[in-house]
Design an enzyme around this catalytic site. Structure first.
Site, mmCIF file in Angstrom:
data_model
loop_
_atom_site.group_PDB
_atom_site.id
_atom_site.type_symbol
_atom_site.label_atom_id
_atom_site.label_comp_id
_atom_site.label_asym_id
_atom_site.label_seq_id
_atom_site.Cartn_x
_atom_site.Cartn_y
_atom_site.Cartn_z
ATOM 1 N N GLU A 39 95.061 47.302 49.211
ATOM 2 C CA GLU A 39 93.893 46.467 48.515
ATOM 3 C C GLU A 39 93.961 45.018 48.808
ATOM 4 O O GLU A 39 95.243 44.518 48.682
ATOM 5 C CB GLU A 39 93.937 46.824 46.973
ATOM 6 C CG GLU A 39 93.028 46.267 46.110
ATOM 7 C CD GLU A 39 92.924 46.451 44.672
ATOM 8 O OE1 GLU A 39 94.277 47.332 44.398
ATOM 9 O OE2 GLU A 39 92.200 46.111 43.858
ATOM 10 N N LYS A 110 84.847 48.207 45.486
ATOM 11 C CA LYS A 110 85.446 48.868 44.206
ATOM 12 C C LYS A 110 84.480 49.132 43.081
ATOM 13 O O LYS A 110 83.916 48.015 42.543
ATOM 14 C CB LYS A 110 86.698 47.925 43.669
ATOM 15 C CG LYS A 110 87.822 48.649 42.876
ATOM 16 C CD LYS A 110 88.795 47.999 42.598
ATOM 17 C CE LYS A 110 90.009 48.664 41.857
ATOM 18 N NZ LYS A 110 91.321 47.587 41.615
ATOM 19 N N CYS A 143 92.190 51.564 44.874
ATOM 20 C CA CYS A 143 93.227 51.529 43.690
ATOM 21 C C CYS A 143 92.810 52.269 42.407
ATOM 22 O O CYS A 143 92.589 53.455 42.569
ATOM 23 C CB CYS A 143 93.589 50.080 43.518
ATOM 24 S SG CYS A 143 95.451 49.994 42.652
#
Ligand code: ACM
Length: 265
Positions: A39, A110, A143
């Site tokens: 990330e 995300k 994540c």
């Protein structure tokens, strides 16, 4: 096919060093058809201010980092998923880009922001796209997205066979929980984590690859660069039978799962 992960420690604020490290490690990943980087691999993670986050962001269509990934995808004849601090107008997204030998393919932003990320990034608006690369369907989670079973399920229902998971993991749970999500959805998981400490935040390293039965095929060290590539057996992802009479997806009872009432939420 062969797929894998790269682990390193992006340096907050040092774009040039992160580009160089990415290139050096991608040169070691030439055998992979699909390789995943952490990330926010271009910029580092723990920004001190929105202006610092902005200064370290790049628009996808004018990003030196994406240009580097494109160059390496051609040189290595492979697909690359990498985390990018993406600027779009005045907005920032915690994004992962997918590039391949024929160019830029797409992005995932995300969905579920973590902790101070709310100060810097917009919540992702891409939903959960599934991309087809050489007859293989891949999805991307970034994540903290891992903690939401809905995200895994949607990607599995859309046919994803491999979930690419660029990460900067802080909590200690993902190394246990992600293989379970892989098992429940019968998908491969490629978690490319970072290591190191940035302004008091320590990242856990220990990037890993999980097979569709939840078996850990590899765990990286906690605090070193790592490149790992393995054979992927897509027949395992496509075998959704838990027992001869139980299918991981088709045995769901969605008619009993919805509608949720206000008191359920
Ligand atoms: C995280 O989502 N980077 C912990």
């Amino acid at each position: 096919m062969k797929a894998g992960i790269i682990q390193f420690a992006p340096e907050l604020g040092n774009l040039e060093s992160n580009y160089q490290k990415t290139e050096e490690l991608l040169k070691q990943a030439i055998d992979a058809d699909l390789i995943v980087l952490p990330e926010l691999a271009n910029s580092g993670y723990n920004f001190s201010s929105k202006s610092q986050a902005l200064a370290l962001s790049e628009p996808i269509d004018d990003s030196n980092y994406v240009k580097l990934l494109l160059k390496m995808a051609v040189a290595n004849n492979q697909f690359i998923v990498a985390g990018l601090n993406e600027r779009s107008g005045e907005k920032l997204y915690n994004t992962a880009v997918l590039v391949g030998p024929s160019g830029y393919i797409g992005k995932y932003r995300k969905t579920h922001l973590f902790w101070n990320e709310f100060d810097f990034f917009e919540k992702g608006d891409t939903g959960f796209p599934v991309f087809e690369i050489n007859n293989t369907k891949i999805g991307i989670l970034i994540c903290f997205d891992w903690i939401f079973p809905e995200a895994w399920r949607i990607l599995a229902l859309r046919g994803a066979e491999i979930i690419c998971h660029p990460s900067n993991l802080v909590l200690p749970y993902a190394q246990q929980a992600v293989p379970v999500q892989c098992m429940m959805n019968r998908v491969y998981g490629l978690t490319a984590n970072r290591y190191g400490t940035e302004a008091g935040v320590t990242f856990s390293g220990r990037s890993f690859v999980s097979d569709p039965k939840g078996k850990m095929l590899y765990t990286a060290p906690a605090d070193q660069d790592a490149v790992f590539i393995t054979d992927i057996d897509l027949s395992l992802s496509n075998d959704k039978m838990i027992t001869p009479r139980n299918h991981a997806l088709l045995d769901r009872r969605p008619e009993l799962y919805h509608p949720l009432t206000d008191t359920d939420i």
